[in-house]
Design a protein around this motif. Sequence first.
Motif, PDB file in Angstrom:
ATOM      1  N   THR A 129       0.810  -1.210   0.000  1.00  0.00           N
ATOM      2  CA  THR A 129       0.000   0.000   0.000  1.00  0.00           C
ATOM      3  C   THR A 129       0.849   1.268   0.000  1.00  0.00           C
ATOM      4  O   THR A 129       0.306   2.372   0.046  1.00  0.00           O
ATOM      5  N   ALA A 130       2.181   1.097  -0.016  1.00  0.00           N
ATOM      6  CA  ALA A 130       3.073   2.254  -0.016  1.00  0.00           C
ATOM      7  C   ALA A 130       4.399   1.877  -0.662  1.00  0.00           C
ATOM      8  O   ALA A 130       4.862   0.736  -0.541  1.00  0.00           O
ATOM      9  N   VAL A 131       5.005   2.848  -1.341  1.00  0.00           N
ATOM     10  CA  VAL A 131       6.324   2.684  -1.939  1.00  0.00           C
ATOM     11  C   VAL A 131       7.155   3.916  -1.624  1.00  0.00           C
ATOM     12  O   VAL A 131       6.625   4.957  -1.212  1.00  0.00           O
ATOM     13  N   LYS A 132       8.471   3.787  -1.834  1.00  0.00           N
ATOM     14  CA  LYS A 132       9.363   4.945  -1.734  1.00  0.00           C
ATOM     15  C   LYS A 132      10.260   4.980  -2.945  1.00  0.00           C
ATOM     16  O   LYS A 132      10.667   3.936  -3.465  1.00  0.00           O
ATOM     17  N   MET A 133      10.577   6.194  -3.390  1.00  0.00           N
ATOM     18  CA  MET A 133      11.379   6.383  -4.594  1.00  0.00           C
ATOM     19  C   MET A 133      12.344   7.542  -4.376  1.00  0.00           C
ATOM     20  O   MET A 133      12.074   8.457  -3.589  1.00  0.00           O
ATOM     21  N   ASN A 134      13.491   7.493  -5.032  1.00  0.00           N
ATOM     22  CA  ASN A 134      14.378   8.647  -5.045  1.00  0.00           C
ATOM     23  C   ASN A 134      13.764   9.748  -5.893  1.00  0.00           C
ATOM     24  O   ASN A 134      13.128   9.481  -6.921  1.00  0.00           O
ATOM     25  N   ALA A 135      13.974  10.981  -5.465  1.00  0.00           N
ATOM     26  CA  ALA A 135      13.436  12.115  -6.214  1.00  0.00           C
ATOM     27  C   ALA A 135      14.159  12.312  -7.530  1.00  0.00           C
ATOM     28  O   ALA A 135      13.559  12.685  -8.537  1.00  0.00           O
ATOM     29  N   SER A 136      15.467  12.046  -7.515  1.00  0.00           N
ATOM     30  CA  SER A 136      16.276  12.346  -8.688  1.00  0.00           C
ATOM     31  C   SER A 136      17.582  11.578  -8.618  1.00  0.00           C
ATOM     32  O   SER A 136      17.895  10.958  -7.597  1.00  0.00           O
ATOM     33  N   GLY A 137      18.338  11.647  -9.691  1.00  0.00           N
ATOM     34  CA  GLY A 137      19.722  11.230  -9.656  1.00  0.00           C
ATOM     35  C   GLY A 137      20.564  12.421  -9.218  1.00  0.00           C
ATOM     36  O   GLY A 137      20.203  13.144  -8.277  1.00  0.00           O
ATOM     37  N   ARG A 138      21.655  12.647  -9.893  1.00  0.00           N
ATOM     38  CA  ARG A 138      22.506  13.806  -9.582  1.00  0.00           C
ATOM     39  C   ARG A 138      21.688  15.086  -9.733  1.00  0.00           C
ATOM     40  O   ARG A 138      20.979  15.273 -10.717  1.00  0.00           O
ATOM     41  N   MET A 139      21.802  15.976  -8.756  1.00  0.00           N
ATOM     42  CA  MET A 139      21.026  17.209  -8.768  1.00  0.00           C
ATOM     43  C   MET A 139      21.956  18.410  -8.892  1.00  0.00           C
ATOM     44  O   MET A 139      22.980  18.497  -8.196  1.00  0.00           O
ATOM     45  N   ASN A 140      21.627  19.331  -9.805  1.00  0.00           N
ATOM     46  CA  ASN A 140      22.407  20.555  -9.957  1.00  0.00           C
ATOM     47  C   ASN A 140      22.384  21.376  -8.673  1.00  0.00           C
ATOM     48  O   ASN A 140      21.449  21.295  -7.874  1.00  0.00           O
ATOM     49  N   ARG A 141      23.415  22.171  -8.483  1.00  0.00           N
ATOM     50  CA  ARG A 141      23.503  22.968  -7.259  1.00  0.00           C
ATOM     51  C   ARG A 141      22.295  23.884  -7.105  1.00  0.00           C
ATOM     52  O   ARG A 141      21.799  24.087  -5.999  1.00  0.00           O
ATOM     53  N   LEU A 142      21.857  24.467  -8.193  1.00  0.00           N
ATOM     54  CA  LEU A 142      20.577  25.168  -8.217  1.00  0.00           C
ATOM     55  C   LEU A 142      19.750  24.532  -9.324  1.00  0.00           C
ATOM     56  O   LEU A 142      20.158  24.530 -10.485  1.00  0.00           O
ATOM     57  N   ALA A 143      18.618  23.985  -8.943  1.00  0.00           N
ATOM     58  CA  ALA A 143      17.811  23.199  -9.875  1.00  0.00           C
ATOM     59  C   ALA A 143      17.286  24.044 -11.020  1.00  0.00           C
ATOM     60  O   ALA A 143      16.817  25.174 -10.820  1.00  0.00           O
ATOM     61  N   THR A 144      17.378  23.501 -12.219  1.00  0.00           N
ATOM     62  CA  THR A 144      16.766  24.137 -13.373  1.00  0.00           C
ATOM     63  C   THR A 144      15.271  23.827 -13.394  1.00  0.00           C
ATOM     64  O   THR A 144      14.786  22.959 -12.665  1.00  0.00           O
ATOM     65  N   ARG A 145      14.559  24.508 -14.273  1.00  0.00           N
ATOM     66  CA  ARG A 145      13.142  24.195 -14.451  1.00  0.00           C
ATOM     67  C   ARG A 145      12.975  22.732 -14.870  1.00  0.00           C
ATOM     68  O   ARG A 145      12.066  22.042 -14.401  1.00  0.00           O
ATOM     69  N   ALA A 146      13.867  22.267 -15.718  1.00  0.00           N
ATOM     70  CA  ALA A 146      13.794  20.874 -16.171  1.00  0.00           C
ATOM     71  C   ALA A 146      14.042  19.903 -15.018  1.00  0.00           C
ATOM     72  O   ALA A 146      13.384  18.858 -14.928  1.00  0.00           O
TER      73      ALA A 146
END
Length: 381
Positions: free
Chosen positions: A141-158
């Motif tokens: 009834t529940a899962v967990k996932m990573n939000a992202s792989g490598r993340m830029n120091r300041l996130a882009t819109r993409a």
Amino acid sequence: MKITRVETFALPPRWLFCRIETDDGTVGWGEPVVEGRAATVRTAVHELAEYLIGQDPLRVEDHWQVMSKGSFYRGGPVLSSAVAGLDQALWDIVGKALGAPVHVLLGGPVRERVRAYSWVGGDEPAEITDAVAAQVEAGFTAVKMNASGRMNRLATRADVDLVVERAAAAREVLGPDRDFAVDFHGRFNVANAGRVLPELAPLHPLFVEEPVLPEYTHRLADVVAASPVPIATGERLFSRTDALPALQAGIAVLQPDLSHAGGISEVRRMASLAETFDVLLAPHCPLGPISLAASLQVAFATPNFLIQEQSIGIHYNDGAEVLDYVVDPEVFRFDAGHIRRPLAPGLGIEVDEKAVRRADGKAPDWHNPVWRHADGSFAEW
């Protein structure tokens, strides 16, 4: 009853077990490990074993105090993980000696089943829809996932859009009656968390985990204040003292690891401390069967428990699985995403000692990957 022997076993996929034996033949098992530092923790276990040999195993609290505080230099992940595994094994012996599950010795059960979640997507989330659908099919009834792989120091819109799209894909499969959690894995900074969290809010994650690194816990209150999503953290907090600033910052869920944060003894106290802040407990557990068994013993005796992580089928398990080292896998059988209360004494599992001894020494020298930004500089994994 006296402790006569302490052994350790390095096993695939990346686990370390310890075994404590007494002069009357009672055996207790624990799982002391820091992922990527197993050999270092193994050395620490054997250093602490020098103190334990000849001691009464039933004096668990006194042994915890000495192992944790008996050296002038104390704390940190290596020592607290070594203590954690030995503490688990001592509780296992106490339960077996008294013929009771550990959760009964902690005050008795407050629930009859524990909700658990499964991992999906890997370190760099992919094929989320199919992965979530498989867990729904399995009854979770529940899962967990990573939000992202490598993340830029300041996130882009993409960057932000990709995080939200993955979460939206999970929500689409789960519908309104199931849950997903999102692990930021310390890959985000305060500014990036502030950008992403409000955009995740309409998808109603159960919680967002470790939005910033533990060394920036002094900024966690800013993240909490800006977030409409419940914030969880704690896998890299190893004591009540470590957890206190996070609790004061206003987190919703505390996630200590039973194999890192001083074992059953300390996590039980961390749970009680969290309760005074109206914070829920969700033990971190991407490890093996002993760590999971210890986590469940705490979960069944903890009023403010929320949900249990477990690593059956997780992407890190290469070469062995959780059930490979237990005699009766039924103890970890899931029923509609829940695990029933174990009734066997001690940690509630029977470790397959023959399988453990066959596998000893075959563990790969596992280390987490080192990531880099596009400019070649170090990036958080």
